[in-house]
Design an enzyme around this catalytic site. Sequence first.
Site, mmCIF file in Angstrom:
data_model
loop_
_atom_site.group_PDB
_atom_site.id
_atom_site.type_symbol
_atom_site.label_atom_id
_atom_site.label_comp_id
_atom_site.label_asym_id
_atom_site.label_seq_id
_atom_site.Cartn_x
_atom_site.Cartn_y
_atom_site.Cartn_z
ATOM 1 N N CYS A 1 22.822 -16.276 73.623
ATOM 2 C CA CYS A 1 22.442 -17.003 74.835
ATOM 3 C C CYS A 1 22.125 -18.440 74.477
ATOM 4 O O CYS A 1 20.950 -18.833 74.409
ATOM 5 C CB CYS A 1 21.216 -16.365 75.441
ATOM 6 S SG CYS A 1 21.677 -15.114 76.586
ATOM 7 N N ARG B 1 29.236 -22.174 46.700
ATOM 8 C CA ARG B 1 30.288 -22.106 47.723
ATOM 9 C C ARG B 1 31.686 -21.926 47.123
ATOM 10 O O ARG B 1 32.490 -21.157 47.641
ATOM 11 C CB ARG B 1 30.247 -23.412 48.519
ATOM 12 C CG ARG B 1 31.124 -23.420 49.749
ATOM 13 C CD ARG B 1 31.243 -24.828 50.322
ATOM 14 N NE ARG B 1 30.012 -25.550 50.377
ATOM 15 C CZ ARG B 1 29.212 -25.635 51.434
ATOM 16 N NH1 ARG B 1 29.546 -25.024 52.550
ATOM 17 N NH2 ARG B 1 28.097 -26.333 51.386
ATOM 18 N N TYR C 1 25.763 -27.403 61.389
ATOM 19 C CA TYR C 1 26.365 -28.570 60.714
ATOM 20 C C TYR C 1 27.650 -29.055 61.395
ATOM 21 O O TYR C 1 28.394 -29.823 60.803
ATOM 22 C CB TYR C 1 26.751 -28.225 59.275
ATOM 23 C CG TYR C 1 25.731 -27.495 58.459
ATOM 24 C CD1 TYR C 1 24.498 -28.063 58.176
ATOM 25 C CD2 TYR C 1 26.020 -26.244 57.932
ATOM 26 C CE1 TYR C 1 23.577 -27.394 57.393
ATOM 27 C CE2 TYR C 1 25.104 -25.568 57.149
ATOM 28 C CZ TYR C 1 23.881 -26.146 56.885
ATOM 29 O OH TYR C 1 22.983 -25.479 56.099
ATOM 30 N N TYR D 1 27.283 -18.971 52.528
ATOM 31 C CA TYR D 1 26.369 -19.521 53.541
ATOM 32 C C TYR D 1 26.611 -18.955 54.945
ATOM 33 O O TYR D 1 26.487 -19.669 55.932
ATOM 34 C CB TYR D 1 26.422 -21.052 53.544
ATOM 35 C CG TYR D 1 26.063 -21.647 52.205
ATOM 36 C CD1 TYR D 1 24.763 -21.528 51.711
ATOM 37 C CD2 TYR D 1 27.005 -22.297 51.415
ATOM 38 C CE1 TYR D 1 24.422 -22.045 50.462
ATOM 39 C CE2 TYR D 1 26.672 -22.812 50.170
ATOM 40 C CZ TYR D 1 25.383 -22.686 49.703
ATOM 41 O OH TYR D 1 25.045 -23.192 48.476
ATOM 42 N N GLY E 1 27.895 -27.848 44.159
ATOM 43 C CA GLY E 1 28.324 -28.692 45.266
ATOM 44 C C GLY E 1 29.814 -28.903 45.433
ATOM 45 O O GLY E 1 30.235 -29.574 46.380
#
Length: 446
Positions: A360, A292, A333, A389, A247
């Site tokens: 679209c 990440r 997000y 991600y 995290g």
Amino acid sequence: MKLFGTMCVNNKGHLEIGGCDTVELAREYGTPLYVLDEKHVRKNCQNFYQAFTQKHGADVLYAGKSLLTMAVCRIIDEEGLGLDVVSGGELYTAIKASFPMERVYFHGNNKTVEEIRLALEHKIGRIMVDNLHELEILNRIAGELKTSAKILIRLTPGVEAHTHEYIRTGHIDSKFGLVVENGQAMEGVRKALEMENLELCGFHCHIGSQIFELESYAHAASVMMKFVSDVRDETGFETSELDLGGGLGIYYYDGDQPQAVAEYADIVINTVQQQAEKFELPMPKVMVEPGRSITGPAGITLYRVGAVKDIPNVRKYVAVDGSMGDNPRPALYQAKYEAYAANRMNEDAKEVVSVAGKCCESGDMLNWDLSLPEVKSGDILAVTATGAYTYSMSSNYNRLPRPAMIMVNEGDVDLIIRRETYADLLRNDLVPERLKKKVVNIANAR
Ligand code: LLP
């Protein structure tokens, strides 16, 4: 301008990464294009390894959900990290990439029987058991396979990390883990200790993603150690492993303030140590699961600008050849990214534009209100910090083929994910006999 890793501006005024000119890369490999800076990935692995493993004897498990390809598996293995997988597909990738199975940890809140079998048959390191149902089926399958499964039980410690609501996982109302507060976690421990084909090694928690407050980790570590102490008092079980999840936040956009890995390591380990002393517990082996912060800053995405549409006094839209298909994070997000005109890095910002994807869908915007030099059709746009991600969350929405991914290092380029073709899109399509008209042959289906 915030350039990461090996990124710099070369003498042509172009953005360079891994010793490669991004304008050349775009020309040669096409756009959209994911580019991974190998040195930077390795450097991030080494930072974690030094801060946690060398300094504190803790294990670092790379969270594959952020980006998993066979080449990435090989790098993670070479750098001495373990691997956190969360599905049969991720596990299969690790198996195929010859990742040492004893260093693989299997997560997930609803593992299927097939996934559990695959994991046990390949002698996976640990299974993180998420709920009571999983305890039962895992015990049964391990029994059938005449093996014993080493497990960690995932807990919900009730810690809220300050981050986007969708990516908070440690609070009580969560689909993940057994709740400490209401006694479910203790019930899980008792059950696990009674099950003959399970070997309980310890506990796991994960309090969220893109976290900047190291205090949240200290808090979670304290709650976990209190539980470890309660478990010892109530059952006599001595916890030997404590996995505190991942995290750690990274820099995407103005205002993001990443914390140093070394500080993160010290806070986490010191808290566990203090709590161990306080409760007179042996120091467990600590694990963390960064995703990440290993791959995120090491990736960029290159796009080519197509339509430019100015609505005077309203907004200038710059449309690129990518979309929410290759990066759903802004749409999902409201994530913000920085971007640069890769072929005009030395030109001053002249205008504020918003970057639209080609799906679209009005919400398919990759950046809002970016200051850039005057952007023209044909320019190359580089969005930074897209290593995590993006590919792992990509889709074929609107039947857009997924981009290729290349890895760059000191001027060398390796293709690590082939660009999807139109034929790839049809790979699993079937037309029932009664609906068939004729098969159309399109030359050079891309
Ligand atoms: N361990 C567990 C159990 C996790 O659930 C996660 C992320 C990690 C480790 C790695 O967290 P990281 O260090 O990468 O923050 N799709 C969202 C992020 C979802 C994270 C899910 N779990 C996003 O794009 O922001």
